[in-house]
Design a protein around this motif. Structure first.
Motif, PDB file in Angstrom:
ATOM      1  N   LEU A  38     -22.486  -4.660 -28.837  1.00 19.29           N
ATOM      2  CA  LEU A  38     -23.607  -4.882 -29.749  1.00 19.29           C
ATOM      3  C   LEU A  38     -23.311  -6.021 -30.711  1.00 19.29           C
ATOM      4  N   MET A  39     -22.091  -6.052 -31.249  1.00 17.10           N
ATOM      5  CA  MET A  39     -21.719  -7.107 -32.193  1.00 17.10           C
ATOM      6  C   MET A  39     -21.739  -8.480 -31.534  1.00 17.10           C
ATOM      7  N   VAL A  40     -21.145  -8.597 -30.351  1.00 17.05           N
ATOM      8  CA  VAL A  40     -21.093  -9.892 -29.671  1.00 17.05           C
ATOM      9  C   VAL A  40     -22.500 -10.357 -29.297  1.00 17.05           C
ATOM     10  N   ARG A 119     -36.070   2.020 -26.806  1.00 16.98           N
ATOM     11  CA  ARG A 119     -34.969   2.817 -27.350  1.00 16.98           C
ATOM     12  C   ARG A 119     -33.793   2.767 -26.377  1.00 16.98           C
ATOM     13  N   SER A 120     -33.119   1.643 -26.401  1.00 13.28           N
ATOM     14  CA  SER A 120     -31.997   1.396 -25.498  1.00 13.28           C
ATOM     15  C   SER A 120     -31.060   0.396 -26.158  1.00 13.28           C
ATOM     16  N   ASN A 121     -29.973   0.093 -25.481  1.00 16.40           N
ATOM     17  CA  ASN A 121     -29.016  -0.866 -26.032  1.00 16.40           C
ATOM     18  C   ASN A 121     -29.618  -2.253 -26.174  1.00 16.40           C
ATOM     19  N   TRP A 122     -30.373  -2.690 -25.151  1.00 16.98           N
ATOM     20  CA  TRP A 122     -30.967  -4.018 -25.244  1.00 16.98           C
ATOM     21  C   TRP A 122     -32.019  -4.061 -26.356  1.00 16.98           C
ATOM     22  N   ALA A 195     -30.465   2.590 -37.353  1.00 18.25           N
ATOM     23  CA  ALA A 195     -31.007   1.910 -36.171  1.00 18.25           C
ATOM     24  C   ALA A 195     -30.244   2.292 -34.910  1.00 18.25           C
ATOM     25  N   VAL A 196     -28.916   2.281 -34.969  1.00 21.90           N
ATOM     26  CA  VAL A 196     -28.142   2.582 -33.756  1.00 21.90           C
ATOM     27  C   VAL A 196     -28.336   4.042 -33.335  1.00 21.90           C
ATOM     28  N   GLY A 200     -30.103   5.265 -29.788  1.00 21.21           N
ATOM     29  CA  GLY A 200     -29.205   5.985 -28.896  1.00 21.21           C
ATOM     30  C   GLY A 200     -27.949   5.226 -28.532  1.00 21.21           C
ATOM     31  N   VAL A 201     -27.516   4.295 -29.391  1.00 26.75           N
ATOM     32  CA  VAL A 201     -26.306   3.530 -29.145  1.00 26.75           C
ATOM     33  C   VAL A 201     -25.112   4.290 -29.731  1.00 26.75           C
TER      34      VAL A 201
END
Length: 524
Positions: A38-40, A119-122, A195-196, A200-201
């Motif tokens: 997520l950071m990168v 609602r996903s990582n992307w 947010a995360v 669901g991250v």
């Protein structure tokens, strides 16, 4: 100020010594992988779009450039968790986008058409990037405005086009500002909780929160929290190393203002469209969705809940601002004219702003609880009276963590003001007979009043927006605007939280407007 980190380190070592580190060892690889990804991802996107936006508004003329010059900063007023809730409402099944899509194709369920799940990582990467790119934009824009135009003019004179000048001159020179902006954006990613969780991250702050709240494993949570501190320390070290022993800023010739080339044809509208998309994604969609829900779907109970949370929110923000600015003033005075040891200690004390609120709150839970235990034992022994939770179960814990978290905001503002003012006015007051309290009240504080008000305003707004530490340390039955939004959104009732969320955004606009006006005054 260092108590939370020291306590967490001791607890983490104790958990390893007792062999109760199985949970941390199991969850840490997942947390580091998803947090690192997520950071990168956010760093790459914010670095790219923020740099390009700053390059466009400082080097070219195109339609609405003056508007975008200051408006591109507005997403800073939208906390990441509010942006997450707004995007889910906007792009979710009952939202306007999918409702319009069903009206076009005649579908009634998700099986009738395909739509990506926000609602996903992307989804987390896009939403976080859309509200965090101003960190890079502000840093690069300020750098470009201070940079001499002679370098770009020389490159163009030697035959380089606009793109080659950007990649050969502008981009290498802007490396310090780019690194600073990306580092700040990545720190905000590490600090984020609402947010995360909503997307669901399995980010490390979300796992720390669930480890302590859901599993009551303080040792495992402490080990994860120490890992966060190490990650933040590495980011700060990388940022400082990137700028060490390098000179990127040439002297600016005041006779040569930053040159802006007028774009023609389709390129001028592409530049305007790029800036408009950034502004819409980071500010237009979240604020538009919040305004729609607050005006059209907010029920009377939403107004009542908002009014009920205003009193504790304003009380905490006011008291926190007063306490933090007072400590910041003392720290600035101690650092002013002191030796390197004192300045180093104060610099360490102001690192709380770089540490996530979840980590700070976790590090205060046990020491404050232990202090309450000792205090109750003392009162029982002396007066046969047990007061209960005095520190860990009251607003004092929140005020404590706010002072640690936002001391850097007040200290940096006041320290800069004291350096700009100098000591001449104080020396003149001493010559005229003022000493001690009189010198402080009649000369020192009045000359610092603009900086004091600015620092208090910034801390006040930051406390209103703060979520992770408030969630962990708030007393039972006490809600702020941020915790009300969080609790309503997590049970699928974000429409009821739209009004308090909009209040948070409006409060966040205050420092953005102040910073913009200050920047306009400093333009040459």
């Amino acid at each position: 100020m260092g108590l939370p980190i020291v306590w967490l380190g001791w607890s983490a070592v104790g958990a390893v010594a007792t062999g109760s580190n199985g949970l941390a060892a199991t969850m840490l690889p997942t947390a580091l992988r998803e947090t690192g990804t997520l950071m990168v991802s956010v760093g790459l996107i914010t670095g790219s779009v923020g740099l390009v936006a700053a390059w466009l508004v400082t080097h070219y003329e195109f339609p609405f450039r003056r508007l975008f010059d200051w408006a591109l900063v507005l997403p800073l007023a939208v906390p990441t968790y509010l942006a997450a809730y707004s995007y889910v409402e906007f792009l979710g099944f009952p939202g306007p986008v999918q409702s319009a899509l069903r009206a076009i194709n005649g579908g009634t369920t998700l099986q009738d058409y395909w739509f990506p799940d926000i609602r996903s990582n992307w989804g987390a990467v896009i939403v976080l990037s859309s509200v965090l790119y101003p960190y890079v934009y502000v840093a690069c824009r300020a750098f470009f405005l201070m940079q001499s135009a002679s370098l770009n003019i020389a490159a163009r004179t030697l035959g380089a086009g606009g793109m080659r000048t950007f990649f050969s001159v502008t981009l290498p020179l802007s490396r310090p500002a780019l690194v600073v902006g990306v580092t700040l954006a990545m720190m905000e990613v590490v600090n984020d909780l609402g947010a995360v969780q909503y997307f669901g991250v399995n980010a490390i702050t979300a796992i720390i929160y669930s480890t302590w709240i859901n599993r009551s494993d303080f040792g495992g949570a402490a080990q994860l929290a120490v890992t966060v501190v190490v990650v933040i320390g590495l980011l700060i070290a990388a940022e400082q190393r990137a700028r060490r022993d390098r000179v990127y800023l040439g002297r600016r010739d005041s006779r040569v203002p930053p040159a802006r080339e007028a774009l023609i044809g389709a390129r001028r509208w592409l530049a305007s469209g790029f800036c408009l998309i950034l502004l819409a994604l980071g500010f237009g969609i979240p604020v538009g969705q919040l305004t729609y829900l607050a005006l059209r779907l907010a029920a009377p109970e939403s107004v009542q809940m908002t009014l009920a949370t205003l009193v504790p929110t304003l009380t905490l923000a006011s008291l926190g601002a007063i306490i933090t600015v007072t400590i910041g003033l003392v720290a600035a005075k101690l650092a002013h004219g002191s030796g390197s040891l004192a300045k180093g200690a104060i610099r360490i004390a102001t690192l709380g702003y770089a540490i996530p609120g979840t980590v700070l709150a976790l590090g205060l839970l046990q020491p404050l609880g232990q202090a309450d235990l000792w205090f109750n034992r003392m009162t029982m022994a002396l007066a046969g009276w047990r007061p209960g939770l005095v520190l860990s179960g009251s607003l004092a814990a929140l005020l404590y963590v706010y002072a640690i978290r936002f001391l850097a905001v007040s200290h940096s503002t006041l320290d800069a003001a004291m350096k700009k003012r100098g000591d001449g006015v104080l020396d003149a007051g001493r010559v005229l007979g003022e000493r001690g309290l009189g010198l402080l009240l009649r000369i020192d504080l009045p000359t610092l009043m603009p900086a004091l008000l600015s620092a208090a305003t910034l801390v006040f707004v930051e406390i209103i927006k703060e979520l992770p530490a408030t969630l962990l340390l708030r007393p039972l039955g006490v809600d702020t605007l941020a915790t009300l939004v969080y609790s309503r959104a997590n049970v699928g009732l974000f429409a009821q939280a739209a009004l308090p969320a909009l209040c948070i955004v409006l409060a966040g606009l205050i420092p953005v407007v102040l910073a913009t006006r200050l920047g306009d005054r400093r333009k040459v």
